[in-house]
Scaffold this motif. Structure first.
Motif, mmCIF file in Angstrom:
data_model
loop_
_atom_site.group_PDB
_atom_site.id
_atom_site.type_symbol
_atom_site.label_atom_id
_atom_site.label_comp_id
_atom_site.label_asym_id
_atom_site.label_seq_id
_atom_site.Cartn_x
_atom_site.Cartn_y
_atom_site.Cartn_z
ATOM 1 N N LEU A 214 13.473 54.792 14.332
ATOM 2 C CA LEU A 214 14.041 55.815 15.200
ATOM 3 C C LEU A 214 12.954 56.518 16.008
ATOM 4 O O LEU A 214 13.145 56.834 17.192
ATOM 5 C CB LEU A 214 14.815 56.838 14.363
ATOM 6 C CG LEU A 214 16.086 56.312 13.683
ATOM 7 C CD1 LEU A 214 16.591 57.301 12.644
ATOM 8 C CD2 LEU A 214 17.178 56.033 14.717
ATOM 9 N N ALA A 215 11.790 56.726 15.392
ATOM 10 C CA ALA A 215 10.683 57.364 16.099
ATOM 11 C C ALA A 215 10.203 56.492 17.257
ATOM 12 O O ALA A 215 9.921 56.988 18.360
ATOM 13 C CB ALA A 215 9.537 57.641 15.131
ATOM 14 N N GLY A 216 10.097 55.191 17.030
ATOM 15 C CA GLY A 216 9.678 54.284 18.099
ATOM 16 C C GLY A 216 10.659 54.254 19.249
ATOM 17 O O GLY A 216 10.270 54.131 20.417
ATOM 18 N N LEU A 217 11.947 54.401 18.921
ATOM 19 C CA LEU A 217 12.957 54.411 19.974
ATOM 20 C C LEU A 217 12.832 55.640 20.863
ATOM 21 O O LEU A 217 13.193 55.609 22.035
ATOM 22 C CB LEU A 217 14.356 54.344 19.349
ATOM 23 C CG LEU A 217 14.697 53.000 18.664
ATOM 24 C CD1 LEU A 217 16.008 53.104 17.905
ATOM 25 C CD2 LEU A 217 14.747 51.872 19.691
ATOM 26 N N THR A 218 12.329 56.749 20.304
ATOM 27 C CA THR A 218 12.094 57.933 21.154
ATOM 28 C C THR A 218 10.938 57.699 22.120
ATOM 29 O O THR A 218 10.793 58.445 23.093
ATOM 30 C CB THR A 218 11.780 59.178 20.292
ATOM 31 O OG1 THR A 218 10.518 59.018 19.627
ATOM 32 C CG2 THR A 218 12.871 59.431 19.264
ATOM 33 N N LYS B 97 16.532 63.261 21.558
ATOM 34 C CA LYS B 97 16.933 62.617 22.809
ATOM 35 C C LYS B 97 17.234 61.130 22.656
ATOM 36 O O LYS B 97 17.031 60.343 23.579
ATOM 37 C CB LYS B 97 15.862 62.815 23.898
ATOM 38 C CG LYS B 97 15.386 64.246 24.060
ATOM 39 C CD LYS B 97 16.536 65.203 24.355
ATOM 40 C CE LYS B 97 16.031 66.637 24.511
ATOM 41 N NZ LYS B 97 17.140 67.605 24.687
ATOM 42 N N LEU B 98 17.709 60.740 21.486
ATOM 43 C CA LEU B 98 18.103 59.350 21.287
ATOM 44 C C LEU B 98 19.529 59.140 21.786
ATOM 45 O O LEU B 98 20.367 60.044 21.716
ATOM 46 C CB LEU B 98 18.022 58.975 19.804
ATOM 47 C CG LEU B 98 16.608 58.783 19.222
ATOM 48 C CD1 LEU B 98 16.674 58.672 17.708
ATOM 49 C CD2 LEU B 98 15.950 57.553 19.812
ATOM 50 N N THR B 99 19.814 57.956 22.243
ATOM 51 C CA THR B 99 21.169 57.625 22.681
ATOM 52 C C THR B 99 21.917 56.922 21.549
ATOM 53 O O THR B 99 21.310 56.413 20.591
ATOM 54 C CB THR B 99 21.138 56.700 23.908
ATOM 55 O OG1 THR B 99 20.561 55.437 23.522
ATOM 56 C CG2 THR B 99 20.319 57.315 25.029
ATOM 57 N N LYS B 100 23.229 56.885 21.668
ATOM 58 C CA LYS B 100 24.044 56.183 20.683
ATOM 59 C C LYS B 100 23.681 54.695 20.641
ATOM 60 O O LYS B 100 23.699 54.074 19.571
ATOM 61 C CB LYS B 100 25.528 56.347 21.019
ATOM 62 C CG LYS B 100 26.055 57.776 20.896
ATOM 63 C CD LYS B 100 26.089 58.241 19.451
ATOM 64 C CE LYS B 100 26.731 59.613 19.329
ATOM 65 N NZ LYS B 100 26.792 60.081 17.917
ATOM 66 N N GLU B 101 23.343 54.144 21.796
ATOM 67 C CA GLU B 101 22.970 52.729 21.862
ATOM 68 C C GLU B 101 21.670 52.463 21.115
ATOM 69 O O GLU B 101 21.520 51.424 20.447
ATOM 70 C CB GLU B 101 22.829 52.293 23.321
ATOM 71 C CG GLU B 101 24.136 52.249 24.107
ATOM 72 C CD GLU B 101 24.666 53.641 24.454
ATOM 73 O OE1 GLU B 101 25.872 53.766 24.730
ATOM 74 O OE2 GLU B 101 23.857 54.609 24.446
ATOM 75 N N GLN B 102 20.730 53.384 21.199
ATOM 76 C CA GLN B 102 19.470 53.214 20.471
ATOM 77 C C GLN B 102 19.685 53.297 18.965
ATOM 78 O O GLN B 102 19.132 52.504 18.198
ATOM 79 C CB GLN B 102 18.461 54.271 20.927
ATOM 80 C CG GLN B 102 17.931 54.058 22.334
ATOM 81 C CD GLN B 102 17.073 55.207 22.801
ATOM 82 O OE1 GLN B 102 17.362 56.374 22.548
ATOM 83 N NE2 GLN B 102 15.981 54.883 23.502
ATOM 84 N N ILE B 103 20.486 54.239 18.537
ATOM 85 C CA ILE B 103 20.780 54.361 17.104
ATOM 86 C C ILE B 103 21.523 53.126 16.609
ATOM 87 O O ILE B 103 21.326 52.671 15.475
ATOM 88 C CB ILE B 103 21.585 55.646 16.833
ATOM 89 C CG1 ILE B 103 20.755 56.881 17.208
ATOM 90 C CG2 ILE B 103 22.021 55.726 15.369
ATOM 91 C CD1 ILE B 103 21.516 58.189 17.129
#
Length: 712
Positions: free
Chosen positions: A338-342, A504-510
């Motif tokens: 999750l951190a990398g996705l940010t 600021k993550l999106t639903k798609e990223q999660i």
């Protein structure tokens, strides 16, 4: 003469009401009457903690002294230092209650073989300070002994047989780690209403966990008994009784059936914990830790022998492993992902050829996985990928996501023994160890080792947050409160963090992380295939953190999961101490729990019943399996081999021994110790007679407990 006449008129007429009040006050005393403690029930109303009848023998001092005077004429006196109504100390003569009891009561009890040990100093102190409060001579008698007392005519006034309510934990050791236990108040001088009564009968005090954090609600409101006395200071009778208000009933978020399923499953190993939560509101449906203990042993007090046995028991049953801090191993890769996705690393690909070098250190991976993306790396639990992915994201981003998910901080759940864990950072390392942060330390933290610490409760909330799409709910054990008048107060749902708002993550990223967790269980090359449950899609994550105990490997193995995938109803974390791997030990245990929990909706009856304490051990578990025909099979080995990186040092083992952090219970000396077995715990009023009786307890007021009532 005129001045004297005016003064007499002023005193007798103008001040008449004032002196009338003083006369009335000096001729009456008030005795505090404790309330009956409320019950603790599960979310469906099943009583987990109730009040059972306890048979005891009490000494009522006014009747004893008057009876002695009528029979012998002269009462033996002794000098004692007591306080007057203004708090001043005076040396005064008072009846020698020890001599009176030893002369008139003990011989008769001894003749009928009903006498017990008596502490003269406690008897004398109670007589001086609580004259109108009955002295508990013998407590918690078996019914046969109580019947022998009741059928005898001792011919001595003041010896009374009473039935009082005391705590009973209906299902034995079930839920013992979260329910806690009660005890007598050790010091009543600091209680807020101590000055409102002349004689004080305290309530029992919640000592640990739910019994403690919800103590204010469970205790209710005291009543009072007003006793008159004549001009000579002798007590004449009861003028008025104001009945106490019973305590409220606390309904936990726990489902007793799920709690039973979890505890029965965990008993296949010697040391473990599991937390099951509702990902849609943060309510804890089950929280279990093995080994365990029976809190009934603490009621009304625990013998010195039993207390020593529990403290010395193998694997420390007083420790709640569900809230203890451990290295989370590869389950922490969820936070790293999750951190990398940010940092916009959704499409990042890294190669795994068996490990990665940082400085002079070569950090191994448990396999060779080649070039892969994030979803594949989660499925494979590839260490080498997350070494590189974590460094690309940076430790600050990892810590930021961790904070949103409640890591490294207390969750403020309604328990007294929660370990907040640790989110290591460059500032933390510089401050605590005077060292500089390195890429190797980021790599180690990225896979949940090094200095990282988290509890099964925290990791269950991580699984729940990913399951629901990013909302971190405040975890709670409280479902609702039922007041004595029947009013229901529901606990509102509280959101503490949101990955979409705070990071600021999106639903798609999660959803990428969710897909990776789905592959862990359902793909052919997933590390958690043994976590699969027929007929339902489970998403999960395995983890194995290497650890040593006494120079021997003692891995902490994990499995996080949520199900059903599309519309999650439960999320959980299972942690096993001494397992070979998360996929081979923790995953199948989680699958068994999920299977039975989901079957409840189809009428499955798990056979809820009383549980004896789970016995712990230090056996190393190679694998766990649950055949279709029921039961479970455990394969043990003398050594274990993890599927993760280099072992961490023993700094991760910050979990304190339970006996140093648990509230000390009321300990009853053994009969052969030469000391009295009298315990300051009193009772409530005689339920079957008109004359009221007593109890003891406390009124905890610390700030931690107050925080739990902000939702009401």
């Amino acid at each position: 003469m005129s001045l004297i006449g005016v003064r007499l008129w002023y005193v007798q007429v103008v001040l008449a009401d004032y002196y009338r009040q003083r006369i009335r006050g000096s001729s009456e005393v008030t005795v505090r009457m404790p309330s009956v403690r409320g019950e603790i029930r599960d979310r469906n109303g099943i009583p987990l903690v109730t009040n059972r009848p306890s048979y005891e023998v009490d000494f009522y001092f006014p009747d004893i002294v008057n009876g002695y005077k009528q029979k012998y004429g002269q009462v033996p006196m002794t000098e004692a230092r007591t306080r007057d109504n203004h708090g001043m100390l005076h040396d005064r003569n008072q009846p020698d209650i020890v001599e009176i009891v030893n002369r008139t009561i003990i011989p008769k009890l001894h003749a009928f073989k009903l006498s017990g040990s008596l502490n003269p100093e406690k008897l004398r102190t109670h007589f001086q300070n609580n004259y109108l409060v009955p002295f508990a001579y013998r407590q918690d008698l078996d019914f046969a002994t109580f019947s022998r007392f009741a059928e005898k005519d001792f011919g001595v006034p003041g010896v009374q047989m009473n039935v009082i309510p005391v705590r009973q934990y209906a299902y034995g050791a079930l839920g013992s780690q979260i329910l806690g236990y009660v005890g007598a108040q050790k010091d009543i001088s600091h209680l807020t209403d101590i000055k409102d009564f002349d004689f004080y009968q305290p309530d029992v005090q919640g000592r640990t966990n739910i019994e403690y954090t919800m103590d204010d609600v469970l205790r209710g409101k005291p009543g009072k008994r007003i006793v008159t006395k004549n001009a000579k200071g002798q007590f004449e009778g009861v003028k008025e009784i104001v009945q106490p208000t019973p305590g409220a009933n606390v309904y936990l978020s726990i489902d007793a059936r799920i709690q039973f399923i979890v505890e029965k499953t965990l008993r296949f190993v010697g040391r473990a914990a599991c937390v099951v939560v509702d990902p849609n509101n943060g309510e804890v449906l089950a929280m279990a830790s093995v080994p365990s203990f029976d809190p009934n042993k603490f009621i009304p007090s625990i013998s010195a022998h039993d207390w020593q046995t529990i403290k010395d028991a193998e694997a420390d049953p007083l420790t709640n492993r569900a809230t203890g801090a451990y290295a989370p191993g590869s389950t922490y890769k969820i936070i790293t992902a999750l951190a990398g996705l940010t940092k916009n690393l959704a499409k990042a690909r890294f190669s795994c050829y068996g490990g990665v070098s940082y400085g002079n250190t070569y950090m191994h991976c448990w396999g060779v996985h080649g070039n892969q993306d994030l979803v594949e790396a989660i499925r494979h639990s590839c260490d080498a990928y997350f070494y590189q992915f974590g460094n690309a994201a940076g430790i600050d981003a990892i810590d930021s996501v961790g904070k949103t998910l409640g890591l490294g901080q207390p969750s403020e759940i309604e328990l007294t023994d929660e370990d907040p864990g640790l989110l290591p950072s460059a500032d933390w390392l510089r401050t605590t160890k005077n060292e500089r942060w390195s890429q190797g330390q980021t790599a180690n933290a990225s896979i949940g080792q090094g200095y990282v610490l988290a509890s099964p409760l925290q990791m269950a909330m991580v699984a729940a947050t990913v399951a629901n799409g990013g909302v971190y709910y405040q975890p709670t054990l409280i479902h609702q409160i039922q007041q004595s008048d029947g009013t229901i107060i529901r606990r509102p749902t509280k959101i503490r963090g949101d990955l979409t708002r705070d990071n600021k993550l999106t639903k798609e990223q999660i959803e990428l992380v969710r897909k990776g967790m789905w592959g862990v269980v359902n793909a052919d090359d997933g590390t958690g295939k043994q976590g699969a449950v027929p007929g339902v899609q489970v998403a999960g994550k395995t983890g194995t953190a290497q650890f040593w105990r006494g120079g021997k490997k003692d891995n902490h193995t994990w499995f996080l999961a949520f199900t059903p995938y599309d519309h999650p109803k439960i999320a959980l974390a299972v942690m096993i101490e001494g397992g070979k791997s998360g996929g081979g030990v923790a995953a199948p245990m989680a699958a068994e729990i999920i299977k039975q929990v989901l079957a409840l909706d189809n009428g499955y009856d798990p056979g809820l019943k009383r549980l004896d304490p789970a016995i712990g051990n230090y056996k190393l578990v190679d694998s766990v399996s649950f055949p279709k025909n029921g039961g479970g099979e455990v394969a043990s080995t003398d050594d274990v081999g993890p599927d993760s990186s280099e072992p961490t040092d023993t700094a991760q083992n910050t979990k304190k021994l339970a006996q140093t952090r648990q509230a000390e219970p009321d300990i009853r000396p053994d009969p052969d110790s030469g000391r009295a077995s009298h315990n300051p715990l009193r009772g409530f009023f005689n339920l079957f007679k008109s004359k009221p009786k007593q109890a003891t307890g406390t009124q905890p007021t610390d700030e931690k407990k107050k925080r739990h009532f902000l939702f009401f």
